[in-house]
Scaffold this motif. Structure first.
Motif, PDB file in Angstrom:
ATOM      1  N   ASP A   1      47.597 -11.932  -0.379  1.00 51.70           N
ATOM      2  CA  ASP A   1      46.697 -10.957   0.237  1.00 51.70           C
ATOM      3  C   ASP A   1      45.972 -10.039  -0.732  1.00 51.70           C
ATOM      4  OD1 ASP A   1      49.047  -9.731  -0.497  1.00 51.70           O
ATOM      5  OD2 ASP A   1      49.391  -8.729   1.419  1.00 51.70           O
ATOM      6  N   TYR A   2      46.335 -10.063  -2.037  1.00 59.36           N
ATOM      7  CA  TYR A   2      45.645  -9.229  -3.014  1.00 59.36           C
ATOM      8  C   TYR A   2      45.174 -10.088  -4.183  1.00 59.36           C
ATOM      9  CZ  TYR A   2      47.239  -4.948  -0.727  1.00 59.36           C
ATOM     10  OH  TYR A   2      47.444  -3.935   0.174  1.00 59.36           O
ATOM     11  N   TYR A   3      44.061  -9.682  -4.776  1.00 61.00           N
ATOM     12  CA  TYR A   3      43.507 -10.383  -5.941  1.00 61.00           C
ATOM     13  C   TYR A   3      44.617 -10.772  -6.916  1.00 61.00           C
ATOM     14  CZ  TYR A   3      41.459 -10.933 -10.578  1.00 61.00           C
ATOM     15  OH  TYR A   3      41.143 -11.402 -11.827  1.00 61.00           O
ATOM     16  N   SER A   4      44.620 -12.040  -7.305  1.00 58.68           N
ATOM     17  CA  SER A   4      45.624 -12.569  -8.238  1.00 58.68           C
ATOM     18  C   SER A   4      45.247 -14.011  -8.530  1.00 58.68           C
ATOM     19  CB  SER A   4      47.034 -12.493  -7.641  1.00 58.68           C
ATOM     20  OG  SER A   4      47.122 -13.314  -6.483  1.00 58.68           O
TER      21      SER A   4
ATOM     22  N   THR B   1      38.393 -16.991   5.180  1.00 59.67           N
ATOM     23  CA  THR B   1      39.611 -16.710   4.419  1.00 59.67           C
ATOM     24  C   THR B   1      39.279 -16.117   3.050  1.00 59.67           C
ATOM     25  OG1 THR B   1      39.678 -18.975   3.536  1.00 59.67           O
ATOM     26  CG2 THR B   1      40.930 -18.543   5.555  1.00 59.67           C
ATOM     27  N   TRP B   2      38.105 -16.449   2.508  1.00 56.52           N
ATOM     28  CA  TRP B   2      37.716 -15.910   1.202  1.00 56.52           C
ATOM     29  C   TRP B   2      37.497 -14.402   1.271  1.00 56.52           C
ATOM     30  CZ3 TRP B   2      38.229 -17.383  -3.544  1.00 56.52           C
ATOM     31  CH2 TRP B   2      37.509 -16.761  -4.571  1.00 56.52           C
ATOM     32  N   ASN B   3      37.124 -13.919   2.434  1.00 56.24           N
ATOM     33  CA  ASN B   3      36.873 -12.492   2.599  1.00 56.24           C
ATOM     34  C   ASN B   3      38.109 -11.714   3.043  1.00 56.24           C
ATOM     35  OD1 ASN B   3      34.029 -12.885   2.115  1.00 56.24           O
ATOM     36  ND2 ASN B   3      33.893 -13.735   4.184  1.00 56.24           N
ATOM     37  N   ALA B   4      39.203 -12.433   3.334  1.00 60.14           N
ATOM     38  CA  ALA B   4      40.372 -11.785   3.934  1.00 60.14           C
ATOM     39  C   ALA B   4      41.235 -11.049   2.918  1.00 60.14           C
ATOM     40  CB  ALA B   4      41.209 -12.824   4.685  1.00 60.14           C
ATOM     41  N   TRP B   5      41.329 -11.567   1.699  1.00 62.11           N
ATOM     42  CA  TRP B   5      42.211 -10.927   0.719  1.00 62.11           C
ATOM     43  C   TRP B   5      41.528  -9.732   0.062  1.00 62.11           C
ATOM     44  CZ3 TRP B   5      40.329 -11.590  -4.318  1.00 62.11           C
ATOM     45  CH2 TRP B   5      39.466 -12.673  -4.520  1.00 62.11           C
ATOM     46  N   LYS B   6      42.358  -8.776  -0.365  1.00 61.00           N
ATOM     47  CA  LYS B   6      41.854  -7.483  -0.832  1.00 61.00           C
ATOM     48  C   LYS B   6      41.540  -7.503  -2.329  1.00 61.00           C
ATOM     49  CE  LYS B   6      44.357  -4.801   2.650  1.00 61.00           C
ATOM     50  NZ  LYS B   6      44.912  -5.984   3.366  1.00 61.00           N
ATOM     51  N   ARG B   7      40.521  -6.772  -2.684  1.00 62.57           N
ATOM     52  CA  ARG B   7      40.078  -6.621  -4.064  1.00 62.57           C
ATOM     53  C   ARG B   7      40.114  -5.133  -4.415  1.00 62.57           C
ATOM     54  NH1 ARG B   7      37.768 -10.580  -1.188  1.00 62.57           N
ATOM     55  NH2 ARG B   7      37.097 -12.525  -2.187  1.00 62.57           N
ATOM     56  N   LEU B   8      41.240  -4.684  -4.941  1.00 66.59           N
ATOM     57  CA  LEU B   8      41.398  -3.277  -5.289  1.00 66.59           C
ATOM     58  C   LEU B   8      40.794  -3.014  -6.666  1.00 66.59           C
ATOM     59  CD1 LEU B   8      45.095  -2.647  -4.169  1.00 66.59           C
ATOM     60  CD2 LEU B   8      42.993  -2.357  -2.833  1.00 66.59           C
ATOM     61  N   THR B   9      40.160  -1.873  -6.836  1.00 59.98           N
ATOM     62  CA  THR B   9      39.580  -1.529  -8.134  1.00 59.98           C
ATOM     63  C   THR B   9      40.451  -0.486  -8.838  1.00 59.98           C
ATOM     64  OG1 THR B   9      38.163   0.161  -7.130  1.00 59.98           O
ATOM     65  CG2 THR B   9      37.244  -2.047  -7.392  1.00 59.98           C
ATOM     66  N   PHE B  10      40.555  -0.652 -10.157  1.00 60.01           N
ATOM     67  CA  PHE B  10      41.340   0.245 -10.995  1.00 60.01           C
ATOM     68  C   PHE B  10      40.466   0.748 -12.134  1.00 60.01           C
ATOM     69  CE2 PHE B  10      44.273  -2.523  -8.856  1.00 60.01           C
ATOM     70  CZ  PHE B  10      45.382  -1.739  -8.579  1.00 60.01           C
ATOM     71  N   GLU B  11      40.890   1.842 -12.728  1.00 57.92           N
ATOM     72  CA  GLU B  11      40.159   2.380 -13.878  1.00 57.92           C
ATOM     73  C   GLU B  11      41.149   2.776 -14.959  1.00 57.92           C
ATOM     74  OE1 GLU B  11      36.891   5.850 -15.026  1.00 57.92           O
ATOM     75  OE2 GLU B  11      37.050   5.096 -12.963  1.00 57.92           O
TER      76      GLU B  11
ATOM     77  N   GLY C   1      41.940  -5.570  -9.770  1.00 58.25           N
ATOM     78  CA  GLY C   1      43.269  -5.974 -10.189  1.00 58.25           C
ATOM     79  C   GLY C   1      44.263  -5.817  -9.061  1.00 58.25           C
ATOM     80  N   SER C   2      45.533  -6.026  -9.384  1.00 61.51           N
ATOM     81  CA  SER C   2      46.619  -5.814  -8.424  1.00 61.51           C
ATOM     82  C   SER C   2      47.932  -5.772  -9.171  1.00 61.51           C
ATOM     83  CB  SER C   2      46.631  -6.917  -7.355  1.00 61.51           C
ATOM     84  OG  SER C   2      46.778  -8.198  -7.932  1.00 61.51           O
ATOM     85  N   PHE C   3      48.552  -6.939  -9.345  1.00 61.77           N
ATOM     86  CA  PHE C   3      49.842  -7.086  -9.990  1.00 61.77           C
ATOM     87  C   PHE C   3      49.671  -6.900 -11.493  1.00 61.77           C
ATOM     88  CE2 PHE C   3      53.525 -10.220 -10.744  1.00 61.77           C
ATOM     89  CZ  PHE C   3      54.481  -9.259 -10.469  1.00 61.77           C
ATOM     90  N   ALA C   4      50.624  -6.208 -12.141  1.00 65.49           N
ATOM     91  CA  ALA C   4      50.448  -5.791 -13.532  1.00 65.49           C
ATOM     92  C   ALA C   4      50.392  -6.918 -14.565  1.00 65.49           C
ATOM     93  CB  ALA C   4      51.542  -4.792 -13.912  1.00 65.49           C
ATOM     94  N   PRO C   5      51.215  -7.990 -14.483  1.00 61.94           N
ATOM     95  CA  PRO C   5      51.175  -9.019 -15.544  1.00 61.94           C
ATOM     96  C   PRO C   5      49.774  -9.602 -15.747  1.00 61.94           C
ATOM     97  CG  PRO C   5      53.128  -9.315 -14.209  1.00 61.94           C
ATOM     98  CD  PRO C   5      52.294  -8.260 -13.526  1.00 61.94           C
ATOM     99  N   LEU C   6      49.434  -9.872 -16.996  1.00 59.39           N
ATOM    100  CA  LEU C   6      48.084 -10.307 -17.336  1.00 59.39           C
ATOM    101  C   LEU C   6      47.738 -11.684 -16.780  1.00 59.39           C
ATOM    102  CD1 LEU C   6      45.601  -9.281 -18.877  1.00 59.39           C
ATOM    103  CD2 LEU C   6      46.515 -10.368 -20.947  1.00 59.39           C
ATOM    104  N   PHE C   7      48.742 -12.493 -16.478  1.00 52.98           N
ATOM    105  CA  PHE C   7      48.446 -13.860 -16.037  1.00 52.98           C
ATOM    106  C   PHE C   7      47.620 -13.917 -14.754  1.00 52.98           C
ATOM    107  CE2 PHE C   7      52.423 -13.286 -13.553  1.00 52.98           C
ATOM    108  CZ  PHE C   7      52.038 -13.814 -12.320  1.00 52.98           C
ATOM    109  N   VAL C   8      47.665 -12.854 -13.925  1.00 52.89           N
ATOM    110  CA  VAL C   8      46.921 -12.903 -12.665  1.00 52.89           C
ATOM    111  C   VAL C   8      45.418 -13.020 -12.915  1.00 52.89           C
ATOM    112  CG1 VAL C   8      48.705 -11.597 -11.442  1.00 52.89           C
ATOM    113  CG2 VAL C   8      46.737 -10.376 -12.412  1.00 52.89           C
ATOM    114  N   HIS C   9      44.966 -12.611 -14.091  1.00 53.10           N
ATOM    115  CA  HIS C   9      43.543 -12.691 -14.429  1.00 53.10           C
ATOM    116  C   HIS C   9      43.189 -14.014 -15.116  1.00 53.10           C
ATOM    117  CE1 HIS C   9      42.957  -8.444 -13.429  1.00 53.10           C
ATOM    118  NE2 HIS C   9      44.063  -8.182 -14.101  1.00 53.10           N
ATOM    119  N   GLN C  10      44.167 -14.877 -15.327  1.00 49.10           N
ATOM    120  CA  GLN C  10      43.961 -16.069 -16.141  1.00 49.10           C
ATOM    121  C   GLN C  10      44.017 -17.379 -15.357  1.00 49.10           C
ATOM    122  OE1 GLN C  10      47.167 -15.630 -18.928  1.00 49.10           O
ATOM    123  NE2 GLN C  10      46.138 -14.058 -20.149  1.00 49.10           N
ATOM    124  N   TYR C  11      45.005 -17.519 -14.479  1.00 49.47           N
ATOM    125  CA  TYR C  11      45.346 -18.856 -13.992  1.00 49.47           C
ATOM    126  C   TYR C  11      44.216 -19.552 -13.224  1.00 49.47           C
ATOM    127  CZ  TYR C  11      50.223 -18.430 -15.479  1.00 49.47           C
ATOM    128  OH  TYR C  11      51.370 -18.312 -16.215  1.00 49.47           O
TER     129      TYR C  11
END
Length: 267
Positions: free
Chosen positions: A39-42, A63-73, A81-91
């Motif tokens: 349900d969150y960007y990953s 379904t592409w619009n259903a998951w959340k895209r939270l912004t961080f600064e 982003g969402s979950f802290a480990p860097l792999f969520v931005h890679q896979y």
């Protein structure tokens, strides 16, 4: 390749999403669907795009619009982003080529560039606590530790972080920050001999504690190898994106080419 097509075409995405726009984490005969949702960007992007791209049992476009895209600064840099480990931005980006494309939400390639730069700065800031971290030694993502598996990363600091370095954290981001990442990998190879073995980098090591993992974990070595080839030649991206399922998934998600230079990663 024929076998992979047969396996993929048997996946019943319509059953998985029959009563929800968010894919479940799994299913068992005893308990049915697990209560957790993607349900969150990953790394979820590749699942949704593959499901939408299916010609046999496709996911619905919404379904592409259903998951959340939270912004961080962090340090003046904004990113999804969402979950802290860097792999969520890679896979997802090991396979799908997001370069020069965006949907109505974001340029996900540039977003991963920013997320990697944020992580680099975060690690350098941690050098106040762990002096080994530096511009040539950084990178924390889910990995082994001296005391077992830890899903650590940041920002925000998730751990507890203890000075461990995970080579696949920078390694999986080679296409995003080529020069900063190569400085780290070359430094590890040249100055931390026990972090290298016949299969490549060990999964993790902690220079302050003189601890070096004895395991090489396939998924982490894999992301490093695939992303190294993408940075070197683009071969994996080029080959994967020839699949009509991949093209269809991105088209249905609303991805369109655009001039990336000088633009914001999301709006």
């Amino acid at each position: 390749s024929q076998l992979s097509y047969e396996i993929f075409n048997r996946v019943d995405w319509t059953w998985l999403s029959e009563d929800t726009s968010l894919l479940p984490h799994g299913w068992t005969p005893e308990l049915g669907f697990l209560p957790y949702r993607w349900d969150y960007y990953s790394e979820l992007m590749m699942m949704y795009l593959l499901g939408m791209g299916s010609f046999s049992y496709p996911l619905k476009v919404d379904t592409w619009n259903a998951w959340k895209r939270l912004t961080f600064e962090y340090d003046g840099l904004r990113y999804i982003g969402s979950f802290a480990p860097l792999f969520v931005h890679q896979y997802s980006q090991a396979w799908f080529d997001f370069r020069g494309k965006r949907d109505k939400y974001a340029d996900y390639f540039q977003n991963s560039v920013i997320a990697t730069e944020v992580h680099r700065r975060f690690c350098i800031e941690l050098s106040k606590q762990f002096p080994d971290y530096s511009d040539v030694l950084w990178g924390i993502t889910a990995s082994d530790s001296q005391h077992g598996y830890v899903a650590w990363g940041g920002p925000p600091a998730t751990g507890p972080i203890d000075g461990t370095v995970v080579p696949s954290a920078p390694g999986g981001s080679i296409p995003f920050l080529p020069q900063p990442v190569m400085r780290v990998l070359q430094n590890i190879r040249q100055h931390y001999g026990e972090a290298w073995c016949r299969y490549g980098f060990v999964n993790a090591f902690n220079p302050a504690r003189n601890w070096y993992d004895t395991d090489v974990i396939g998924i982490d070595t894999g992301i490093t190898m695939v992303m190294a080839e993408n940075a070197r030649t683009g071969f994996v991206w080029e080959t994967f994106m020839k699949n009509p399922e991949a093209q269809r998934g991105m088209q249905l998600a609303g991805f369109r080419p655009y001039l990336a230079l000088g633009t914001k990663p999301f709006s």
